[in-house]
Design a protein around this motif. Structure first.
Motif, mmCIF file in Angstrom:
data_model
loop_
_atom_site.group_PDB
_atom_site.id
_atom_site.type_symbol
_atom_site.label_atom_id
_atom_site.label_comp_id
_atom_site.label_asym_id
_atom_site.label_seq_id
_atom_site.Cartn_x
_atom_site.Cartn_y
_atom_site.Cartn_z
ATOM 1 N N MET A 66 43.275 12.074 -47.654
ATOM 2 C CA MET A 66 42.810 12.407 -46.309
ATOM 3 C C MET A 66 42.874 13.912 -46.100
ATOM 4 O O MET A 66 43.873 14.549 -46.419
ATOM 5 C CB MET A 66 43.678 11.691 -45.256
ATOM 6 N N SER A 67 41.823 14.497 -45.561
ATOM 7 C CA SER A 67 41.776 15.929 -45.286
ATOM 8 C C SER A 67 42.224 16.195 -43.855
ATOM 9 O O SER A 67 42.392 15.276 -43.047
ATOM 10 C CB SER A 67 40.355 16.442 -45.481
ATOM 11 N N SER A 68 42.375 17.490 -43.532
ATOM 12 C CA SER A 68 42.740 17.842 -42.168
ATOM 13 C C SER A 68 41.623 17.456 -41.193
ATOM 14 O O SER A 68 41.892 17.115 -40.034
ATOM 15 C CB SER A 68 43.053 19.331 -42.067
ATOM 16 N N THR A 77 39.730 14.807 -41.476
ATOM 17 C CA THR A 77 39.920 13.377 -41.257
ATOM 18 C C THR A 77 41.093 13.133 -40.314
ATOM 19 O O THR A 77 41.049 12.241 -39.464
ATOM 20 C CB THR A 77 40.156 12.658 -42.600
ATOM 21 N N TRP A 78 42.139 13.936 -40.460
ATOM 22 C CA TRP A 78 43.284 13.834 -39.548
ATOM 23 C C TRP A 78 42.854 14.136 -38.113
ATOM 24 O O TRP A 78 43.237 13.429 -37.180
ATOM 25 C CB TRP A 78 44.391 14.774 -40.008
ATOM 26 N N SER A 116 49.136 20.968 -36.058
ATOM 27 C CA SER A 116 48.245 21.302 -37.170
ATOM 28 C C SER A 116 47.678 22.711 -37.100
ATOM 29 O O SER A 116 47.065 23.172 -38.065
ATOM 30 C CB SER A 116 47.086 20.301 -37.240
ATOM 31 N N GLU A 134 46.468 21.749 -46.344
ATOM 32 C CA GLU A 134 45.681 20.517 -46.356
ATOM 33 C C GLU A 134 46.477 19.323 -46.890
ATOM 34 O O GLU A 134 46.017 18.181 -46.780
ATOM 35 C CB GLU A 134 44.421 20.704 -47.205
ATOM 36 N N GLN A 135 47.645 19.588 -47.456
ATOM 37 C CA GLN A 135 48.427 18.503 -48.066
ATOM 38 C C GLN A 135 49.447 17.879 -47.118
ATOM 39 O O GLN A 135 50.008 16.828 -47.407
ATOM 40 C CB GLN A 135 49.157 19.025 -49.307
ATOM 41 N N ILE A 167 50.044 14.177 -46.037
ATOM 42 C CA ILE A 167 48.917 13.822 -45.180
ATOM 43 C C ILE A 167 48.502 12.356 -45.335
ATOM 44 O O ILE A 167 48.013 11.744 -44.384
ATOM 45 C CB ILE A 167 47.732 14.781 -45.430
#
Length: 334
Positions: free
Chosen positions: A1-3, A5-6, A40, A128-129, A180
């Motif tokens: 999942m990427s930021s 997507t978060w 974030s 991003e992790q 993430i």
């Protein structure tokens, strides 16, 4: 999942994001024992390798070797002793993480890598992790599970590493660093107990705790003592040489600091105050600048303002035509 997507997940949870990546929640407050924040807009630099501690020891104001015992504030200065960044540093599994505003990270990673030379050090942007969540509770410590006893201590939870932060405005606070892939599950679980709350309210709690920050608008504007980094135990005067150390040490040993960051409020204003805006003395001469700003629940603004102490003692201090109302910091300035 990427930021990204978060962010989409949080939007599905009624979040809205501003241009700075800060989340606001439009759902009404539900009964809950605390507050849950998406942090974030902060990012993380990971520094690893056999020589990581030695390398960072020559870069930062604090004794980075102590980061394995507890998290710490630390400054990253130019050769002239001016702050490029103010990090919250902590260690997880022998990797050192440096937390600061995400917008600063690409240039900071590039700069740190310039000085690695032949050292066994890897410097990476790992924003991003991970997802960083904030927790605040005005009730007992049991409401934030696994909460360490003292500020800057950490504990392990089913979701990740929990670090206790300085209390603020009668609230216990902590931040949770989560891989993430586990972020959605962690948010859903925590939201059953903690109200999702606007990120700007977290900034207001940080301000009430007297915690400064360096942003793009204020890079290279402050010697560390000007933002109270010494009072926050973010400078070690016995650790030896680091970039900018001569200026920082001279400021410490040659007399009282003449400029400090002070806690203040402003009433409702026609335009929003911004980090880096000048503040003026009674003669309308520049006396300092805004370090950190957030809206408060009373309809005005909470802020930290760097200011000449002589000007503040002599009379009123203004942002535009509005007078700052100063309050006591939660710690003592030397």
């Amino acid at each position: 999942m990427s930021s990204a997507t978060w962010q989409q997940f949080l939007i599905s949870q009624s979040a809205q994001f501003n241009d700075s990546g800060e989340a606001a929640f439009i759902t009404p407050d539900a009964p809950a024992s605390g507050q849950l924040f998406d942090l974030s807009s902060n990012g993380l630099i990971a520094v690893s390798g056999d020589d990581a501690l030695t390398f960072l020891q020559g870069q930062f104001t604090n004794d980075i070797k102590l980061v394995q015992e507890a998290a710490q504030f630390t400054g990253y200065c130019t050769a002239k002793g001016r702050l490029l960044a103010l990090f919250y540093a902590f260690s997880i599994n022998e990797i050192i993480y440096l937390q600061c505003p995400r917008t600063l990270i690409p240039e900071l990673v590039k700069r740190l890598r310039m000085f690695v030379m032949r050292s066994k050090v890897v410097v990476e942007d790992v924003s991003e992790q991970f997802v960083i969540l904030g927790l605040a509770s005005a009730d007992s410590a049991a409401n934030i599970q696994h909460l360490p006893l003292h500020a800057h201590q950490s504990s392990q939870t089913p979701f990740g590493t929990l670090i206790r932060l300085p209390d603020s405005h009668g609230k216990q606070r902590a931040q949770l660093i989560i891989a993430i892939a586990q972020a959605e599950q962690a948010w859903t679980t925590l939201a059953a107990t903690f109200n999702p709350t606007d990120s700007q309210q977290w900034d207001a709690l940080e301000i009430q705790a007297g915690i400064p920050q360096v942003y793009k608008a204020t890079q290279e504007q402050f010697v560390p003592q000007m933002v109270n980094l010494d009072a926050l135990n973010g400078i070690n005067f016995k650790k030896g040489c680091y970039t900018g150390q001569e200026i920082v040490a001279r400021t410490h040993y040659l007399g009282k600091v003449k400029r400090r960051t002070l806690l203040a409020t402003l009433p409702d204003t026609e335009t929003a105050p911004q980090v880096g805006d000048p503040v003026l003395d009674a003669k309308q001469q520049e006396a300092g600048q805004l370090v950190r700003v957030a809206p408060n629940k009373q309809g005005g603004w909470s802020l930290l303002a760097e200011c000449r102490l002589e000007a503040q003692s002599a009379g009123s201090i203004y942002w535009q035509e509005y007078e700052l109302v100063f309050s006591e910091l939660p710690y003592t300035l030397a």
